[in-house]
Design a protein around this motif. Sequence first.
Motif, PDB file in Angstrom:
ATOM      1  N   GLN A  32       4.718  -5.955  -1.497  1.00 12.44           N
ATOM      2  CA  GLN A  32       3.996  -6.798  -0.536  1.00 12.44           C
ATOM      3  C   GLN A  32       2.803  -6.070   0.068  1.00 12.44           C
ATOM      4  O   GLN A  32       1.816  -6.689   0.437  1.00 12.44           O
ATOM      5  CB  GLN A  32       4.933  -7.202   0.622  1.00 12.44           C
ATOM      6  CG  GLN A  32       6.050  -8.135   0.245  1.00 12.44           C
ATOM      7  CD  GLN A  32       5.589  -9.564   0.155  1.00 12.44           C
ATOM      8  OE1 GLN A  32       4.613  -9.870  -0.532  1.00 12.44           O
ATOM      9  NE2 GLN A  32       6.273 -10.450   0.820  1.00 12.44           N
ATOM     10  N   HIS A  33       2.944  -4.724   0.195  1.00 12.79           N
ATOM     11  CA  HIS A  33       1.893  -3.983   0.890  1.00 12.79           C
ATOM     12  C   HIS A  33       0.558  -4.075   0.166  1.00 12.79           C
ATOM     13  O   HIS A  33      -0.476  -4.236   0.803  1.00 12.79           O
ATOM     14  CB  HIS A  33       2.316  -2.516   1.061  1.00 12.79           C
ATOM     15  CG  HIS A  33       3.386  -2.360   2.087  1.00 12.79           C
ATOM     16  ND1 HIS A  33       4.202  -1.260   2.162  1.00 12.79           N
ATOM     17  CD2 HIS A  33       3.794  -3.193   3.058  1.00 12.79           C
ATOM     18  CE1 HIS A  33       5.041  -1.422   3.160  1.00 12.79           C
ATOM     19  NE2 HIS A  33       4.821  -2.577   3.713  1.00 12.79           N
ATOM     20  N   ARG A  62      -0.327  -6.485  -1.778  1.00 10.02           N
ATOM     21  CA  ARG A  62      -0.782  -7.865  -1.589  1.00 10.02           C
ATOM     22  C   ARG A  62      -1.387  -8.042  -0.213  1.00 10.02           C
ATOM     23  O   ARG A  62      -2.448  -8.655  -0.054  1.00 10.02           O
ATOM     24  CB  ARG A  62       0.398  -8.838  -1.745  1.00 10.02           C
ATOM     25  CG  ARG A  62       0.836  -8.991  -3.168  1.00 10.02           C
ATOM     26  CD  ARG A  62       1.829 -10.111  -3.284  1.00 10.02           C
ATOM     27  NE  ARG A  62       1.865 -10.593  -4.656  1.00 10.02           N
ATOM     28  CZ  ARG A  62       2.548 -11.644  -5.049  1.00 10.02           C
ATOM     29  NH1 ARG A  62       3.258 -12.326  -4.175  1.00 10.02           N
ATOM     30  NH2 ARG A  62       2.532 -12.023  -6.307  1.00 10.02           N
ATOM     31  N   ALA A  63      -0.674  -7.490   0.779  1.00 10.09           N
ATOM     32  CA  ALA A  63      -1.180  -7.601   2.152  1.00 10.09           C
ATOM     33  C   ALA A  63      -2.575  -6.981   2.236  1.00 10.09           C
ATOM     34  O   ALA A  63      -3.486  -7.573   2.824  1.00 10.09           O
ATOM     35  CB  ALA A  63      -0.230  -6.916   3.114  1.00 10.09           C
ATOM     36  N   ALA A  64      -2.738  -5.812   1.613  1.00 12.50           N
ATOM     37  CA  ALA A  64      -4.038  -5.144   1.661  1.00 12.50           C
ATOM     38  C   ALA A  64      -5.119  -6.032   1.058  1.00 12.50           C
ATOM     39  O   ALA A  64      -6.202  -6.183   1.630  1.00 12.50           O
ATOM     40  CB  ALA A  64      -3.973  -3.805   0.931  1.00 12.50           C
ATOM     41  N   SER A  65      -4.824  -6.656  -0.085  1.00 12.63           N
ATOM     42  CA  SER A  65      -5.881  -7.458  -0.693  1.00 12.63           C
ATOM     43  C   SER A  65      -6.107  -8.757   0.089  1.00 12.63           C
ATOM     44  O   SER A  65      -7.222  -9.252   0.143  1.00 12.63           O
ATOM     45  CB  SER A  65      -5.588  -7.732  -2.165  1.00 12.63           C
ATOM     46  OG  SER A  65      -4.498  -8.593  -2.295  1.00 12.63           O
ATOM     47  N   SER A  66      -5.065  -9.270   0.741  1.00 16.56           N
ATOM     48  CA  SER A  66      -5.304 -10.457   1.566  1.00 16.56           C
ATOM     49  C   SER A  66      -6.136 -10.096   2.790  1.00 16.56           C
ATOM     50  O   SER A  66      -6.798 -10.943   3.368  1.00 16.56           O
ATOM     51  CB  SER A  66      -3.981 -11.097   1.996  1.00 16.56           C
ATOM     52  OG  SER A  66      -3.516 -10.523   3.196  1.00 16.56           O
ATOM     53  N   LEU A  67      -6.108  -8.811   3.170  1.00 14.98           N
ATOM     54  CA  LEU A  67      -6.914  -8.374   4.311  1.00 14.98           C
ATOM     55  C   LEU A  67      -8.338  -8.029   3.889  1.00 14.98           C
ATOM     56  O   LEU A  67      -9.138  -7.602   4.714  1.00 14.98           O
ATOM     57  CB  LEU A  67      -6.267  -7.167   4.980  1.00 14.98           C
ATOM     58  CG  LEU A  67      -4.936  -7.465   5.680  1.00 14.98           C
ATOM     59  CD1 LEU A  67      -4.244  -6.199   6.081  1.00 14.98           C
ATOM     60  CD2 LEU A  67      -5.165  -8.365   6.880  1.00 14.98           C
ATOM     61  N   ALA A  87      -9.189  -5.925   1.116  1.00 13.91           N
ATOM     62  CA  ALA A  87      -9.398  -4.645   0.452  1.00 13.91           C
ATOM     63  C   ALA A  87      -9.449  -4.836  -1.054  1.00 13.91           C
ATOM     64  O   ALA A  87      -8.755  -5.689  -1.601  1.00 13.91           O
ATOM     65  CB  ALA A  87      -8.274  -3.680   0.809  1.00 13.91           C
ATOM     66  N   GLY A 123      -6.914  -0.531  -1.338  1.00 11.82           N
ATOM     67  CA  GLY A 123      -5.502  -0.744  -1.030  1.00 11.82           C
ATOM     68  C   GLY A 123      -4.648   0.388  -1.566  1.00 11.82           C
ATOM     69  O   GLY A 123      -3.743   0.877  -0.892  1.00 11.82           O
ATOM     70  N   ARG A 126      -5.493   3.764   0.484  1.00  7.98           N
ATOM     71  CA  ARG A 126      -5.175   3.793   1.905  1.00  7.98           C
ATOM     72  C   ARG A 126      -3.736   3.401   2.185  1.00  7.98           C
ATOM     73  O   ARG A 126      -3.165   3.813   3.182  1.00  7.98           O
ATOM     74  CB  ARG A 126      -6.114   2.836   2.665  1.00  7.98           C
ATOM     75  CG  ARG A 126      -7.576   3.223   2.634  1.00  7.98           C
ATOM     76  CD  ARG A 126      -7.885   4.348   3.610  1.00  7.98           C
ATOM     77  NE  ARG A 126      -7.326   4.081   4.919  1.00  7.98           N
ATOM     78  CZ  ARG A 126      -7.885   3.303   5.832  1.00  7.98           C
ATOM     79  NH1 ARG A 126      -9.038   2.740   5.582  1.00  7.98           N
ATOM     80  NH2 ARG A 126      -7.306   3.100   6.981  1.00  7.98           N
ATOM     81  N   VAL A 127      -3.164   2.571   1.329  1.00  5.13           N
ATOM     82  CA  VAL A 127      -1.845   2.028   1.640  1.00  5.13           C
ATOM     83  C   VAL A 127      -0.757   2.534   0.693  1.00  5.13           C
ATOM     84  O   VAL A 127       0.290   2.995   1.136  1.00  5.13           O
ATOM     85  CB  VAL A 127      -1.874   0.483   1.603  1.00  5.13           C
ATOM     86  CG1 VAL A 127      -0.504  -0.086   1.832  1.00  5.13           C
ATOM     87  CG2 VAL A 127      -2.855  -0.037   2.636  1.00  5.13           C
ATOM     88  N   GLN A 135       2.029   6.292   0.928  1.00  4.31           N
ATOM     89  CA  GLN A 135       3.459   6.026   1.011  1.00  4.31           C
ATOM     90  C   GLN A 135       4.239   6.686  -0.113  1.00  4.31           C
ATOM     91  O   GLN A 135       5.455   6.843  -0.022  1.00  4.31           O
ATOM     92  CB  GLN A 135       3.713   4.513   1.002  1.00  4.31           C
ATOM     93  CG  GLN A 135       3.252   3.841   2.261  1.00  4.31           C
ATOM     94  CD  GLN A 135       3.742   2.416   2.336  1.00  4.31           C
ATOM     95  OE1 GLN A 135       4.927   2.153   2.374  1.00  4.31           O
ATOM     96  NE2 GLN A 135       2.826   1.478   2.339  1.00  4.31           N
TER      97      GLN A 135
END
Lengths: 366, 398
Positions: free
Chosen positions: B294-295, B297-302, B304, B309, B312-313, B317
């Motif tokens: 999800q992370h 995906r979240a990055a690209s929805s934001l 990036a 993504g 940085r994300v 991790q």
Amino acid sequence: MTSTVKKDEAHVVFRGVDKTYDGKTMVVRDLDLHVERGEFFTLLGPSGSGKTTCLMMLAGFEASTSGEITIDGRPVHNLPPRKRGIGMVFQNYALFPNMTVGQNLSFPLEVRGIPASDRAERVRRTLAMVRLEGMENRRPGELSGGQQQRVAIARALVFEPSLVLMDEPLGALDRRLREELQFEIRNIQQELGLTVVYVTHDQQEAMAMSTRVAVFHRGQVQQIATPEVLYEEPEREFVARFIGDNNILRGHVLSADEGQCIVDTPGGEVKAFPVYRCRPGEKVALAIRPERVGLAQPRTYSNEFEVDLRDILFVGDHLRMRVKVCGNSNFIIKLPNIAGHGAVLKGDRVRIGWGIMDCRALPDEE
Amino acid sequence: MAQSLRGARIRAAALTLPLVIFITVTFFVPLGSMLTRSFHSPQVADALPRTLALLEDWDGQSGPQEETFRTLGEEFRSLAKQRKLGGVATRINRLESGMRSTILKTARKLRRDQPESWREAMVAADEAWGEAGTWRALRRAGERFTLQHYLNALDLDRDDAGRIVTQPPERRIYLPLLWRTLVVSLAITVICLVLGYPVAYLIANSSPARSNLLLLLVLLPFWTSLLVRTTSWIVLLQNQGVVNDLLVAIGILGDDGRIAMVYNMTGTLIAMTQILLPFMILPLFAVMRTVSPQHLRAASSLGATFRQGFLRVYWPQTLPGVAAGSLLVFILSIGYYITPALVGGRTGQLISNMIAYHMQQSLNWGLAAALGVILLATVGLFYFVYDRLVGIEGMRFS
Ligand SMILES: Nc1ncnc2c1ncn2[C@@H]1O[C@H](COP(=O)(O)OP(=O)(O)OP(=O)(O)O)[C@@H](O)[C@H]1O
Ligand SMILES: [Mg+2]
């Protein structure tokens, strides 16, 4: 984005959208939706009915198998997620654990090339909006579930999208917190004039928050309407059963007129309001809300039956009774707790009744 | 209640006892005895006790007393009778080259006759006995506890005055080898990371069926013996091997331009990278499995890009896995022996091959032990630095 808005188009449109993952089972079938600008639009349905899939197609993480999706009148099938300018709140927050709250919020601003001086201010303002002032330096792991959800919402709003998608954002929270956040999300949406497409399987949540609700069942929309209309005027048996409580009686149509039909049930004839043009002989389902049934003196209601009170439950503000009528042995009656009802006891023989308009004849789906 | 709890705890501890005993007997005891050897060498002291006692009072400059000559001569004689002189001579020779032949020659001369003057007889046998340096070397060889092996292992020596000096460049062996081992290990670690990261990502983000299959492929090499895998690299890489044949066949190389890919450092690098790759992939996979897809995906929805993504994300991790895999591969390759021994040729040898040489060929166990201790200390140092930088407890191996 704003430069290309066509005012006459709805903000989000699904036109004949189909989706299948494996080529065999249709997860979404022939979907048509029009979400107006500034609307709080909810996709409601049981688990596995295809709500998340719809959201993913809108966000750009899944491609539709056929049909067209437009945002602001522009087809988006070639637009990658990052270019759709949609704020998205994920089911399990999806906060970045390696960043602080502040960094999580400033991430979408950074990738948009917004200068650092503006970023801090916007992060601060957005955090204030979800009542998390001064939490910039916390890590997501140090926050409670409710706080994490607030951060996730703030992150989806900080870059000021006009369209926000939320996938069961409150699913993991306890009831009290959920109700609190329902208000907050609704307030923010109205304050900012956002278009929100919201996914939930909780019908009370959908009713409380939405301008309009689309009820999903097995990938198909059953009915799209305001919460009041969904409750008062369900058009499908599934909707009647899914939204609030409804007693269902089954039978065959004996005669049908405009505005009234007579249905033959195992316990006798029932007069009902047909929501569609039913024909004699057809199987129908009658939906009757428990709170629209009354204990009756003779001839108060169009439909009246003598029944044995099988159970009676005191629930505080109302009494809940169970009877067998017209072939339904689990027929529920909800009576407000007002003086006079205390007299009836379990096992008593009582007379119950309901009006024609409170008894809707729907296509039988069993 | 408290008692029964303690009983349960004791029973649980008792269950681990067989393992504890096993490890103690097969690991700690041999390790300890090996480490002791690196600084404890009583053999010469036990062989020449009387001479060494006399040398203790000696000023180290003038020639020793006649008494000392006689005692040494007698001790040589009795050692020769017990057939122990050769071993003792070898040990002394390690401190002062030439001593072995000096000692054996002298002992042969002294075998029969009972000389008037032992001093004259011994100097006649080998004039080295007339020099104070010979006696100093003898005295040094007689020390029970010595740092000599460590000096050797670090390419250091003592001069005539007993000061520690570095060996001349052409005689330095071990430090350059240790350095080479570190550089090669680092290179292998980096190559494994570059090759393993995408594979681990693929495994962690595939459907369960495919991820199982890929994992099986990663583990497949463990089904064949290490020896077989290493020797098959020889088959592939040698001058008349598969790879060279292929390159010649498709015309990239001329028949006389075949590349030497084995029996040198290239061979060591290629074979060790392949063998150690799973040790990088598995810890990486273990960590990536826990990072929610999800992370990204979240990055690209934001807004990036994939690159943003990822950097940085996702990458931050997975750092615990990167740290665990790198440390594992690095430490394994620092001490790797069998593969460089087989495919390394002369230039592809690592420090552990040198340790093996001293264990098996030159029989200088003290030096082998000192090299082993230095290797262990190096690994410990890297572990410590890693702990400071990344934090060992934050690292995940599985
Ligand atoms: N990536 C996928 N690959 C294959 N099938 C999928 C995938 N995602 C969802 N499905 C299937 O599509 C159907 C609809 O799933 P979807 O996640 O849209 O349901 P939902 O309405 O969001 O349910 P829930 O309330 O449980 O989240 C399910 O039967 C699911 O098994
Ligand atoms: Mg879902």
